[in-house]
Design an enzyme around this catalytic site. Structure first.
Site, PDB file in Angstrom:
ATOM      1  N   LYS A  75     -43.235 -13.839 -78.284  1.00 24.80           N
ATOM      2  CA  LYS A  75     -43.351 -12.712 -77.364  1.00 24.80           C
ATOM      3  C   LYS A  75     -42.281 -11.670 -77.689  1.00 24.80           C
ATOM      4  CE  LYS A  75     -41.629 -11.688 -73.158  1.00 24.80           C
ATOM      5  NZ  LYS A  75     -41.530 -10.232 -73.379  1.00 24.80           N
ATOM      6  N   SER A 112     -30.756 -12.019 -72.054  1.00 29.63           N
ATOM      7  CA  SER A 112     -29.655 -12.097 -71.099  1.00 29.63           C
ATOM      8  C   SER A 112     -29.385 -13.543 -70.690  1.00 29.63           C
ATOM      9  CB  SER A 112     -29.992 -11.286 -69.851  1.00 29.63           C
ATOM     10  OG  SER A 112     -31.029 -11.947 -69.148  1.00 29.63           O
ATOM     11  N   THR A 113     -28.141 -13.778 -70.291  1.00 27.38           N
ATOM     12  CA  THR A 113     -27.763 -15.116 -69.820  1.00 27.38           C
ATOM     13  C   THR A 113     -28.576 -15.507 -68.599  1.00 27.38           C
ATOM     14  OG1 THR A 113     -25.535 -14.889 -70.722  1.00 27.38           O
ATOM     15  CG2 THR A 113     -25.814 -16.487 -68.959  1.00 27.38           C
ATOM     16  N   VAL A 149     -31.705 -14.753 -67.809  1.00 26.45           N
ATOM     17  CA  VAL A 149     -33.035 -15.238 -68.175  1.00 26.45           C
ATOM     18  C   VAL A 149     -32.920 -16.534 -68.970  1.00 26.45           C
ATOM     19  CG1 VAL A 149     -35.138 -14.707 -69.462  1.00 26.45           C
ATOM     20  CG2 VAL A 149     -34.009 -12.924 -68.122  1.00 26.45           C
ATOM     21  N   GLU A 196     -29.609 -17.440 -77.415  1.00 30.04           N
ATOM     22  CA  GLU A 196     -28.618 -16.464 -77.851  1.00 30.04           C
ATOM     23  C   GLU A 196     -28.488 -15.492 -76.691  1.00 30.04           C
ATOM     24  OE1 GLU A 196     -27.920 -17.414 -82.033  1.00 30.04           O
ATOM     25  OE2 GLU A 196     -26.900 -16.149 -80.572  1.00 30.04           O
ATOM     26  N   CYS A 252     -25.349  -7.854 -78.359  1.00 30.59           N
ATOM     27  CA  CYS A 252     -24.792  -8.987 -77.614  1.00 30.59           C
ATOM     28  C   CYS A 252     -23.347  -9.258 -78.030  1.00 30.59           C
ATOM     29  CB  CYS A 252     -25.646 -10.227 -77.839  1.00 30.59           C
ATOM     30  SG  CYS A 252     -26.145 -10.439 -79.546  1.00 30.59           S
ATOM     31  N   GLU A 255     -21.164  -7.939 -68.566  1.00 28.01           N
ATOM     32  CA  GLU A 255     -21.718  -7.302 -69.761  1.00 28.01           C
ATOM     33  C   GLU A 255     -22.472  -6.036 -69.366  1.00 28.01           C
ATOM     34  OE1 GLU A 255     -24.972  -9.335 -71.707  1.00 28.01           O
ATOM     35  OE2 GLU A 255     -24.127  -8.854 -73.674  1.00 28.01           O
TER      36      GLU A 255
END
Lengths: 500, 503
Positions: free
Chosen positions: A193, A247-248, A250, A269, A303, A400
């Site tokens: 995706k 993102s962390t 998700v 990641e 990131c 972030e």
């Protein structure tokens, strides 16, 4: 029938046409979504619609998984020699290289990064990554392990099977390559995706994947939203592994979903708040240049961005002066301007988010040293922004931001700085600037980060692994290490003489 | 005398311009001090193809100097793995593009059937170059934990340097690729001495090096006599490593010369007298096919030729009858015709093989098939099978390098293993059996660098190959082949230890 999208580029840096199908790419064909959904693809320079594309749902993921499983059982996996898999990846790299300018233009149009960066950095790195993994396909050997003469014991590195991959919008084509390379080299089949914000280069790649000769069903690309297609991938009982970059927040959901369903393997990641530590004895001009690259590359949408810039007291004033000058001189403009360094942020949502952090910085009492405002009247352009005089507890220091916003912090104590640098839930990357090799190595070894750059920043090579400590991720991409993400190790014990 | 000559391939009419000079620094040049030439011969017609420059010891000096300069400036540590990979992939593409032409030239000079040259020799060679191109940017050392507070220790896998490579005439293009590929991937530069019998494709391939974009001096090609160029490379003080494929006799000389000069690293792929063992549970039809391939492929001119066949007594009659049929079914003739095998490569080889056949007859072995010379032109040797051989016979002990098989009987597995290992060689071995435990036991017991189970002769570029005992030193192919071209440096980097004095 899904439509073909054609775009005419007529710009100072690129003139040409790009044309590709906008459907879901499943089983080697382009199809409409089962529920007829579409996604609007927006041009970030002006907020206007570029085109609509097909959007998928859980139903489409299911169809794709079946196609991928069939391919894995018949024409991919270990049904094809590694050298052959490598050959197809080599062909894909050749095709991507042939279409460099077209891919770069699509990336610039869709994401907002400049054509120059897209061509010389993103597309070049993507081609290099696919080529690098084409070389691994026939070299991922197991081991023969000696026990005693009555036993032959060996390991096989088997491909996991159908893998799910979910990629972000900041480096769309490059993230696609980091995922396709090792998965295809090891023999896995893929349901991927792209980000709903930046699907265009992934869609263009579908035809190149066909032309390279990958059998139908080996690579399936389904555009859609995280909450539908992404969730479906994370839940699917026949996907035994999911790889996610994003993102962390998700990332947690995906890991939770994997745990609740079939315990599929998960690599992540995620985000970062990477420290850039600049000692008194750094080469100040170099440190400034790398620091600019560290936080303003890709409009801060990286990131591993060096977003907390710690400068030792002795050079703080000079550094800040030069750093500000350089940041101020960065040219913001249309991605297709020949001399633009920075284009718009990728979307309205991101723009609002970054501006929200900038407001919070001001509200919480930091000094807005440079920028902090929109550039121009349309599109999501934000000027390079620098904050100083911060406190560790401020949101702009902790969280972030993912935009062109750097925080510059003065430090004195060389031992304390390492504690400050490590004082974050993240651990993706770090950079150290000093001319003293002992200081550099000692600092590098004490930092809790998956990548430490010494006297450089944001340098990536397909051969060198990349990934996070702590809440920046699980697992490593790139290098030989990435192959392990797509491998199931099987140990075989052959009894030659033990009687029971 | 460094101008190309135009050769016409009689069977196809294709004209090929073959360079005749020495390839040094991306140019074809005459010898610096010699007017000697080498004549190349077509083994199917016994006619001269053309003459090329024969390199002298002084030419080797020039080539080594060119390779050293390239290693210090444009290659070695001055080029990234990524770039080496890119150039090697380009070379593979060009070899593939010119496969048909190269195959015809190979057949003209070596005699093998042209479709075998194209599909197998060149097909495998292209894949070999691509395989090693894939390794070029994946050469990694180790970081080794010593003491976290004071020291960082790591290894670097550096290229050895200038490599002399000496290749044989049985698979000219394939042997060329096995040598250049790992050397280039590791970052070494090369002085290649192709066989004086089959130098033409090596010279033609050198042109592709220019086209692919390799810097001058990375590959240098100096056809010359073994006793001249080969000897000069082995004893050269500025060559860091010599890699040789050929006879055990010559291999010894090379190792001696290396020891006496600068202790250069040596890797050797030498001869063999490989055993092929057929157990009673084997699929006999398949085993016969593999056994025939094992001795008849490339007209038996293969270092791993399965030249000693051991058949279990319970299936001996049946199997040998089958095998003789297979041998007689093999069509041998001009490589440009519809054949499975060609002539042996030269008059010298022809005479050698026939003298072994005569010795087999005179020492009392029986001929099952073959053993008669053909009339007419061409160095043809028809498949020849000897039975009732004794271990002491020359045809059982010595490497013949032709389509000549010695067959003996055995009763037990232990006896088969003992007979198979009774040789100073240890290159290849094959066994055929449907008993899995037997396969494991016997493959473990056989003293050979490659053991084939229910197969023979088939190699893969990612699986290592080389000899035990007097069949060689070192391994080619696979990651192992790459290691032969690396020199390991350990770096101990102190960043925290202070030394007291007096100690």
């Amino acid at each position: 029938m899904p439509s073909t999208f054609t775009y005419e580029f007529n710009t100072p840096v690129y003139k040409g046409t790009s044309s590709f199908n906008t459907g879901l790419f499943i089983g080697g064909k382009f199809v409409d979504g089962q529920e007829g959904e579409t996604i609007d693809v927006i041009n970030p320079t002006n907020g206007k619609l570029i085109t609509k594309i097909s959007g998928g749902t859980a139903k489409d993921v299911d169809i794709a998984v079946n196609a991928a499983q069939k391919a894995f059982d018949t024409v991919w996996g270990l049904n094809i020699a590694g050298a052959q898999r490598g050959k197809l990846l080599g062909k894909l790299a050749d095709l991507m290289e042939e279409h460099t300018d077209e891919l770069a233009a699509l990336e610039a149009l869709d994401n907002g990064k400049t054509f120059g960066w897209a061509k010389n950095s993103d597309v070049a790195a993507s081609v290099g990554c696919i080529r690098y993994y084409s070389g691994w396909a026939d070299k991922h050997s197991g081991k023969v392990i000696e026990t005693d003469e009555n036993k032959l014991a060996y390991t096989r590195n088997e491909p996991i099977g159908v893998v799910g991959q979910i990629i972000p919008w900041n480096f769309p084509l490059m993230m696609l390559s980091w995922k396709l390379g090792p998965a295809l080299a090891t023999g896995c089949t893929i349901v991927l995706k792209p980000s709903e914000f930046t699907p265009l280069t992934a869609l263009r790649m579908c035809e190149l994947i066909q032309r390279a000769g990958f059998p139908p069903g080996v690579v399936n690309i389904i555009n859609g939203f995280g909450s539908s297609v992404g969730q479906a991938i994370a839940e699917h009982p026949k996907i035994e592994k999911v790889a996610f970059t994003g993102s962390t927040l998700v990332g947690r959901k995906i890991m939770e979903t994997a745990a609740k369903t079939n315990l599929k393997k998960v690599t992540l990641e995620l985000g970062g708040k990477s420290p850039n530590i600049i000692y008194d004895d750094a080469d100040i001009e170099q440190a400034v240049n790398w620091a600019v690259h560290g936080i303003f590359w890709n409009h801060g949408q990286a990131c591993c961005a060096g977003s907390r810039i710690f400068v030792q007291k002795g050079i703080y004033d000079e550094f800040l002066k030069r750093f500000t000058e350089k940041a101020r001189s960065l040219k913001i403009g249309d991605p297709f301007d020949a001399d633009a360094y920075q284009g718009p942020q990728v979307s309205q949502i991101q723009y609002d988010r970054i501006m929200g952090y900038i407001s919070s910085g001001v509200e919480q009492g930091a000094t807005l040293h440079l920028g902090g405002e929109r550039h121009g009247n349309e599109g999501y352009f934000i000027k390079p922004t620098i904050f100083t005089d911060t406190k560790p507890s401020m949101k702009i220091v902790q969280e972030e931001i993912f935009g062109p916003v750097g925080v510059v912090i003065k430090f004195t104590d060389e031992d304390d700085i390492i504690h400050q640098a490590n004082d974050t839930m993240y651990g993706l990357a770090a950079a150290v600037f000093t001319q003293n090799i002992n200081t550099a190595l000692e600092t590098a070894h004490r930092l809790h980060a998956g990548t430490v750059w010494i006297n450089c920043a944001n340098q990536l090579h397909p051969q060198i692994p990349f990934g996070g400590f702590k809440q920046s991720g699980i697992g490593r991409e790139l290098g030989e290490y990435a192959l392990a993400n797509y491998t199931n190790v099987k140990a075989v014990h052959v009894n030659l003489g033990h009687k029971m | 005398m460094a101008q190309p000559v135009e050769i016409t391939i009689p069977a196809t009419g294709r004209k090929i311009a073959v360079p005749t000079g020495l390839f040094i620094n991306n140019e074809f040049v005459p010898s610096v001090d010699s007017k000697d030439t080498i004549q190349t011969v077509n083994p199917a017609t016994e006619e001269v193809i053309c003459s090329i420059v024969a390199g002298s010891a002084a030419d080797i000096d020039v080539a080594v100097a060119a390779a050293r300069k390239a290693f210090n400036t444009t290659w070695g540590k001055n080029v990234t793995g990524f770039e080496r990979s890119r150039l090697m992939n380009k070379l593979a593409d060009l070899m593939e593009r010119d496969a048909e032409m190269l195959a015809e030239l190979e057949t003209l000079n070596n005699g093998k059937p042209v479709r075998v040259a194209r599909d197998f020799d060149i097909g495998d060679s292209v894949q070999c170059v691509r395989y090693y191109a894939g390794w070029a940017d994946k050469i990694t050392g180790q970081t080794i934990e010593v003491d976290n507070k004071t020291k960082v220790a790591f290894t670097r896998h550096e290229p050895i340097g200038v490599c002399g490579q000496i290749i044989p005439w049985n698979y000219p293009i394939n042997m060329w690729s096995w040598k250049i590929a790992p050397a280039l991937a590791a970052g070494c530069t090369i002085v290649m001495k192709p066989s004086e019998i089959t130098p033409l494709t090596a010279l033609k391939l050198s042109e592709l090096f220019i086209e692919a974009g390799f810097p001058p001096g990375v590959l240098n090609t100096v056809p010359s006599l073994g006793s001249v160029g080969g000897a000069a490379l082995s004893s050269h003080l500025d060559v860091d490593k010599v890699a040789f494929t050929g006879s055990t006799v010559t291999g010894r000389k090379i190792m001696e010369a290396a020891a006496k000069s600068n202790l250069k690293k040596v890797s050797l792929e030498l001869g063999g007298k490989s055993p092929h063992v057929i157990f009673e549970s084997a699929d006999l039809e398949q085993a016969a096919n593999w056994a025939a391939l094992g001795i008849l492929y490339n007209s038996g001119q293969d270092c791993t030729a399965g030249s000693r066949l051991f058949v279990q007594d319970t299936i001996y009659e049946k199997f040998t009858t089958l095998l003789a049929e297979k041998a007689r079914a093999m069509k041998i003739g001009d490589g440009f015709g519809d054949v499975s095998g060609g002539p042996v490569v030269s008059k010298a080889q022809y005479d050698r093989v026939w003298s072994y056949i005569e010795s087999g007859k005179s020492e009392g072995a029986k001929i099952l098939t073959g053993g008669e010379k053909r009339p007419g032109k061409g160095y043809y040797v028809d498949p020849t099978i000897f039975t009732d051989v004794k271990p002491s016979m020359k045809i059982v002990r010595e490497e013949i390098f032709g389509p000549v098989l010695a067959v003996a009987k055995f009763k037990t597995e232990e006896e088969a293993i003992e007979l198979a290992n009774d040789t100073s060689y240890g290159l290849g071995a094959g066994l055929h059996s449907n008993d899995a435990n037997q396969c494991m036991r016997v493959s473990s017991a056989l003293e050979a660098g490659t053991v084939w189970v229910n197969q023979y002769n088939m190699l893969n570029n990612n699986v290592p190959f080389g000899g035990k005992k007097q069949s060689g030193i070192g391994r080619e192919l696979g990651s192992y082949g790459l290691e032969e071209y690396m020199s390991i440096k350990a770096v101990h980097w102190n960043f925290g230890e202070k030394l007291d004095w007096p100690f």
